[in-house]
Design a protein around this motif. Structure first.
Motif: not given
Length: 197
Positions: A153-155, A171-174
């Motif tokens: 869930h993290c890039r 992360n997913a919430s940018q």
């Protein structure tokens, strides 16, 4: 996700990188040291912070580092070149049996049974090559990333760089964390680390 949580993920990944390189004839990575304003608590804005980590490098078994210091101007920047030499490990070979001596075995036998020395992989001539080292470390970071549960869930983005490893974690919430990993070598067991050119 808070920056502290992202930083802890990076720290966990660096632990995996140290584990992956531990029993190789590549560089040995020591625990990272936070440097700069983001770690000292006086970064101008939290969102603009770039977390810089210094990773001390140690030679692998059978190798020795000799620091070659430059001019007074270069020394003020704490930069140096690292001359790499092979050392005899025949006694270790006889007692422990976990490696062949790079100095006293034919190259063909070493290539077949053990792999190349650091001089044959991350050096140009007798000097540690920072571009080769950076590429090796970037590959190591990408390999370590897949072992972490948070990688789902993290890039992780490895940014272009020739003399340091620049990373962006999103992360997913940018929420993002920017990190720059620089490499150093300890000078004479002094807890003073010099950047490698």
């Amino acid at each position: 996700m808070e920056h502290l949580q992202l930083f802890l993920m990076v720290d966990e990944r660096l632990y995996i990188c140290r584990s992956l390189s531990r029993n190789t004839f590549k560089l040995q990575l020591k625990p990272a040291i936070g440097v700069g304003s983001a770690f000292e608590g006086w970064s101008p804005r939290k969102d603009d912070a770039v977390y810089r980590l210094l990773i001390p490098l140690k030679p692998p078994r059978g190798h020795v580092f000799h620091l070659e210091l430059g001019t007074a101007e270069e020394m003020s920047a704490r930069n140096c070149s690292v001359h790499v030499e092979l050392e005899c490990t025949c006694l270790r070979e006889r007692l422990v049996g976990d490696m062949l001596c790079f100095l006293h075995h034919p190259e063909e036998e070493l290539r077949k049974n053990q792999g190349p020395s650091l001089l044959g992989t991350l050096c140009t001539g007798p000097y540690l090559d920072m571009e080769k080292t950076t590429r090796w470390f970037q590959i190591l970071v990408k390999t370590a990333w897949v072992y972490l549960p948070c990688s789902r869930h993290c890039r992780l983005t490895v940014l272009p760089s020739r003399h340091s490893c620049k990373l962006r974690l999103t992360n997913a919430s940018q929420s993002t964390l920017l990190m720059e990993i620089i490499f150093g070598v300890e000078q004479d067991d002094s807890n003073t680390f010099l950047n490698i050119e």
